[in-house]
Each structure stands twice: as C-alpha cells, then as structure tokens.
Design an enzyme around this catalytic site. Structure first.
Site, mmCIF file in Angstrom:
data_model
loop_
_atom_site.group_PDB
_atom_site.id
_atom_site.type_symbol
_atom_site.label_atom_id
_atom_site.label_comp_id
_atom_site.label_asym_id
_atom_site.label_seq_id
_atom_site.Cartn_x
_atom_site.Cartn_y
_atom_site.Cartn_z
ATOM 1 N N ARG A 182 0.847 -1.205 0.000
ATOM 2 C CA ARG A 182 0.000 0.000 0.000
ATOM 3 C C ARG A 182 0.881 1.255 0.000
ATOM 4 O O ARG A 182 1.505 1.582 1.009
ATOM 5 C CB ARG A 182 -0.921 0.009 1.220
ATOM 6 C CG ARG A 182 -1.775 1.269 1.299
ATOM 7 C CD ARG A 182 -2.981 1.121 2.215
ATOM 8 N NE ARG A 182 -2.664 1.119 3.626
ATOM 9 C CZ ARG A 182 -3.581 1.197 4.591
ATOM 10 N NH1 ARG A 182 -4.877 1.273 4.280
ATOM 11 N NH2 ARG A 182 -3.231 1.174 5.859
ATOM 12 N N ASP A 468 -3.543 3.660 14.536
ATOM 13 C CA ASP A 468 -2.694 4.077 13.425
ATOM 14 C C ASP A 468 -3.161 5.445 12.943
ATOM 15 O O ASP A 468 -3.984 6.093 13.599
ATOM 16 C CB ASP A 468 -2.657 3.016 12.320
ATOM 17 C CG ASP A 468 -3.992 2.873 11.607
ATOM 18 O OD1 ASP A 468 -4.927 3.645 11.901
ATOM 19 O OD2 ASP A 468 -4.101 1.992 10.733
#
Ligand SMILES: CC(=O)SCCNC(=O)CCNC(=O)[C@H](O)C(C)(C)COP(=O)(O)OP(=O)(O)OC[C@H]1O[C@@H](n2cnc3c(N)ncnc32)[C@H](O)[C@@H]1OP(=O)(O)O
Ligand SMILES: O=CC(=O)O
Ligand SMILES: [Mg+2]
Length: 568
Positions: A182, A468
C-alpha cells in the site's frame, strides 16, 4: 549526472564517493546509505521521475477537484451519486477475472514495512500480507527506504532478521502470504526527493521504486505470472483511480509485461468515494482485484466531509461501529458492487488486539473480533483484515466455517437486496451520545499516537487497541468538531459544553495521566510535549487541517547534509 549527488553541492571532497547517482533533474535530499543506494539507482529514479513528469499535472488537478468538492460540501451540498456516470453504474460490465494466486483472501494481515514484522506477517498463516507505507507507517526517510530494502529482500525470498537481544533469527517459511503493497495517498509529498525542483509525489515514489525492483521476481515467485499487487488508499473520486490505471499501464509498458498484470484493491475509505465505487472499478477494470471497507478512514472522512454541518456531529468514537446504519449500508453496497463486477469485497480492521497479561480481557477482545468477522462473512465479504498474528486463527476459522469450500463468495453472495441502498442510507446520521470521557480518550490517544509517529512508529498498541494514522485522525477531527460547535457532553451526565477552556484543562490533565502511565523517564525522552502542541493546535484550528500527517510531516523531514535545509 543531475543534482542528486550532494557531493556536487555540499559535501567536502572526501565524501565524493558517497551520494546517489541520480538522473537529470532529480535531487536526493535524504541521508546517504549504501543499502538505500541499491534502491535509489539511476534507472529506478528515472522511472519515478518519468511517472512524476507524466502525471503531476493530473494529480494537481485531482487535488484541486477535491478542494472544489469540499467547498461545495461546506456550502451545504451533500455527496451523492453522479448523474453523469449513471451509465457506468447501470451498465453490465465486469472487471478482468481474479488471478488464481489471490482468489482466496480470507484473512489478510497488515503491518508497516518493518523488517521483523514483514517476516512475521508473511509467515503468519494469513493468505495475504498488506505491507504498509501508509496508515501504519511514519513516512520518515529511514522508514521508507528501509521499507523498500526490506520488501526487495522479501520478494527475493532472502529476507532475514537477527534479534540480538533474544538471539533469534527470523526467516521465511516455505509457505508465505501473498504480498500486497500500500503506497501513500495522493496528497502526501516526498520531501527528500525533488524532481525538477519540486517534492515528488509520495505514492509515485513508493509505487515506482517497489515496482521497478520487484516486478520480475514477484511475478515469477509470488504471483504465478500476475502482479505485483497493490492496495490503493484514500481516493475520493474515480478520476484518481484513472490516474492509477494510467500509472499501471505505463509501468507495464516500461517492464515489457502484459497489460493487466498489475492488480490493485482500492480502499473505499472516504465518504465521497462510496458514491463512486462502480466508477472506480470501471476505471481500473483491467487492473482491479476488488474494493475494501477502510472503515477507520471512512469515519474520519464522514467528519471531514461534513465539517460545516453542525447537524451531523459524531457520537463518541467507540460508538461509531459497523452496525450504525450508514456504516452497514456502506459495507453492503460495497459487497453488491464488487460481486456484480466479479471482484473481491474485502472487509476491514477490527481494532482489538491480543491482551497478553489478562486472559479474561483477551477472551473478550477475541470475542469482539469474532463477532465482527462473523458479521462480515455473513454479509458476503470475501475476506477480512487482521492487525496481529494472534488474531489470524480466529478470523480464519470464522471465514472458513461460513464460506463452505469456496475461495471467495463472489459468485455465491450476490447481495441483490443491497442494490436499493440510497444516498439517504449512506448519509444517515450516526446515533449515540457524547461524553467527557470520549473527549479525554480522543486527547490521550491522539497525543500518544502522534508522539510515536514523530519518533518513527506509525502503528501502536494503546489501551489494548491498534492505533494508526486513520484511527488517530478520528480522535483529532472529532475533538475539532466538538470544539467548533461547542457540543454538549450528555453521555456521562456531566452536561458541560466543549470549549477551549475545557479542552485546555483536558489536555493538561491527560498529559499528566500520560506521564504517569508511561513513566517520567519515557515521557522526558519521548516527543509527548511536541505531539501535544501539534495535536492541540490542530483540534483548535479555525479551519480543519486536511490531514494530521500532512500537517505534521514537516517535523520528520530531515535534509542531508544536516543544516543545508533541514525543513521543507
Ligand atoms: C486503519 C488501517 O489502516 S489498519 C491497517 C494499518 N494498521 C496496521 O497495519 C497495524 C498492524 N499492527 C501492528 O502494527 C501491531 O500489531 C500493533 C502495533 C497494533 C501491536 O504491536 P505489538 O504490541 O508490538 O504486538 P505484540 O508485542 O503483541 O507482538 C507480538 C509479536 O507479533 C508480531 N506482530 C504484531 N503485529 C504484527 C503484524 N501486524 N504483522 C506482523 N507481525 C506482527 C510482533 O512483531 C511480535 O513478534 P515477535 O514475537 O517475533 O517479537
Ligand atoms: O485503511 C483502513 C482504514 O480503515 O482506514
Ligand atoms: Mg485507511
């Protein structure tokens, strides 16, 4: 030779042997390292520069369009389906068939591109490992370049890691998860690489370097002739997907590989994108391998999109789960859309992680994960995300037990019933209450996350949950929204209104609590004070900052040699 070798400009003669060999117009401002030089070769940088030069105007235009859409939402408009692309939504078409190597994606583990974690993730028993340059990574030069080195070794199958403290050597098992990568979102620059005097686009650096060095080995070893595979984050409109499609085509051409070799799953994790799912798949129909419910950024995006709509304030973060009507509608519509177009509909991340020192709490956490996965598989998702290797057996069991013998549910769970989901369903106001504890938790978590991020760690365990960049964004924008509109905290019977005085007091008290919890020494050594300053400023800013990480990025940019220009 271009501008990139800093010996040309800054370094004393005895440093001449150091420096990256960069092509014309490319300047590397990140620290020199022999290992990084294996990644930052002249040809690889030329490929990144070619991508940048070809696509920079389209990327700028796409970012301008985001601003324009934001202006409309802030003037009262609501996001919705685009009448101009009705023919795509209503047309009968499918994406190219799913490559056999990734037909089965029941459980995907995710994690930053850190060396030991990459090995653990690939060995974890998950079907897929999504190696993350995005939500789970603090994009410092060291992290990004080490990440590229690590991924190259992983794809080559030679990656090892020696944990000296435990005297343990990590290496790959015979059977490993399939690798997806990603890259960062379109909005983030890479300040350590200048192309024609401008910071490169972060995701083109991540994609370009990884693709350049790994496409051949990946297709041979991992992808059975396909690949490399990617996850694409934070898009808002299909025009952004179209750019990715062109990037893929250019990469395939450069590598001399068949069109459609590269495959990507797009995260639907912004509110505007939920109205563009067909259009996004359509643009990527030769390169698509599905969509994923990026639930955390999606919640963040709901607040961001409606930042000027005081009638759409969120309740406490813990109450905004997948069973809220707007979240359920989003995941159901995603499943219907993906299966109709012949690709995977991936579920998302439960925030719970194993709790080592408390078996009872651990069981409760596991039970919550199981419940979330059961909801996903029954709804028709083809697979899900796990944040930690300890969750994989439970997730795998739920998906395997509920999917029969098929690798996915693309054919068996069409979810025609979801075809009637409306704009109103997707925008329905979340229900719940707001509490002082919610404000406190947002503040405590936001500051600690940012402190970790500033020191190079992009995903952390906090209060037994995975945090996160996406989850931290929710904490930030929720505080901002509550402050902006002076909401009444009615959830815990306190009944006070949120204002700067209250928030100032909360920040002070939560900082004291953080210091107690982490200990004086760690608190002093860490970047809690800096994080607090940034977080508090962002929560009280008159205009909402676009991204926490974009705003904080300046703090992790280190130009070399030190002192030449250490900040952007
Ligand atoms: C919203 C989104 O975008 S979600 C996707 C992005 N977020 C992520 O990818 C988060 C991934 N998860 C993680 O980073 C971690 O699991 C954390 C930070 C949440 C918790 O980390 P820790 O507290 O260090 O975990 P813990 O100490 O229990 O780790 C035990 C072992 O599992 C390993 N481990 C933990 N999580 C992972 C992971 N995601 N991938 C690989 N290995 C992992 C650790 O490296 C450690 O290995 P070791 O025993 O060989 O030393
Ligand atoms: O990237 C995933 C998310 O939930 O955000
Ligand atoms: Mg995300």
């Amino acid at each position: 030779m271009g501008l990139a070798t800093y010996e040309n400009h800054y370094a004393p003669p005895n440093m001449k042997k150091f420096g990256y060999d960069a092509p014309e117009g490319v300047e590397i401002r990140g620290r020199y390292d022999g290992e990084f030089a294996v990644i930052l070769t002249k040809d690889a940088l030329q490929f990144v520069a070619d991508l940048q030069r070809e696509f920079r105007n389209r990327i700028k235009y796409a970012m301008e369009c985001r601003k324009e859409a934001k202006r409309r939402y802030s003037e009262g408009a609501l996001p919705g389906f685009d009448p101009a692309t009705r023919y795509i939504r209503e047309g009968e078409w499918t994406c190219v068939p799913v490559p056999p190597a990734v037909a089965d994606r029941k459980v995907e583990i995710t994690g930053p591109v850190e060396r030991k974690m990459i090995i653990n993730a690939l060995n974890s028993g998950a079907k897929v490992f999504m190696a993350d340059f995005e939500d789970a990574l603090s994009p410092s030069w060291e992290n990004l370049m080490r990440g590229q080195v690590n991924l190259k070794d992983a794809v080559d199958g030679t990656i090892t890691f020696h944990d000296k403290v435990r005297n343990r050597v990590y290496k790959l098992n015979n059977q490993t998860a399939k690798l997806f990568v990603r890259p960062r979102g379109w909005h983030l620059p890479e300040a350590h690489i200048l192309i024609d005097g401008e910071p490169a686009t972060g995701c083109l650096v991540d994609f370009g370097l990884y693709f350049y060095h790994n496409h051949a080995a990946f297709r041979r070893i991992q992808g059975a002739g396909f690949g490399p595979f990617f996850y694409l984050p934070k898009m808002e409109n299909s025009r952004e997907a179209k750019i990715w499609n062109c990037v893929f085509e250019k990469a395939e051409k450069m590598a001399g590989i068949e069109r459609g070799s590269i495959r990507a799953t797009v995260l639907i994790e912004t509110l505007p994108a939920v109205f563009q799912m067909n259009e996004i798949l359509y643009e990527l129909r030769d390169h698509s391998v599905g969509l994923n419910c990026g639930r955390w950024d999606y919640i963040f995006s709901y607040v961001k999109t409606f930042q000027a709509h005081p009638d759409r304030l969120l309740p406490d973060r813990v109450q905004v789960g997948m069973t809220q009507h707007f979240m359920k509608s989003y995941s159901d519509l995603l499943i219907w859309t993906c299966h109709r177009r012949g690709v995977h509909a991936m579920g998302g991340m439960a925030a719970q992680i194993p709790i080592r020192d408390d078996p009872e709490a651990n069981n409760e956490a596991l039970e919550l994960v199981r419940k979330d996965k059961l909801r996903e598989v029954r709804a028709g998702h083809d697979g899900t995300w796990a944040a930690h290797p300890g969750l994989i057996p439970a997730c795998m069991e739920v998906f395997s037990n509920n999917m029969g013998n098929t690798p996915n549910q693309i054919q068996s769970m069409k979810r025609e019933d979801a075809s009637t989901i409306t704009e109103e369903d997707l925008l329905q106001r979340p229900r719940g209450s707001r509490s002082l504890e919610g404000l406190r938790l947002n503040t405590r978590v936001g500051i600690q996350y940012l402190a970790a991020w500033l020191t190079g760690t992009g995903s952390v365990p906090l209060y037994n949950l995975m945090e996160d960049a996406a989850t931290a964004e929710i904490s930030r924008v929720q505080n901002w929204q509550w402050l902006k509109y002076g909401v009444e905290l009615d959830g815990d019977g306190v009944g006070v209104k949120v204002n700067n005085d209250l928030f100032g007091k909360v920040v002070e008290e939560e900082m004291a609590r953080i210091e107690r919890e982490v200990g004086k020494e760690k608190f002093k050594r860490g970047m809690y004070k800096e994080a607090c300053k940034i977080f508090a400023r962002q929560c009280t800013a008159p205009t909402l900052d676009e991204f926490l990480t974009l705003n904080a990025y300046d703090n992790i940019v280190i130009h070399h040699p030190m002192g030449s220009s250490s900040r952007l």
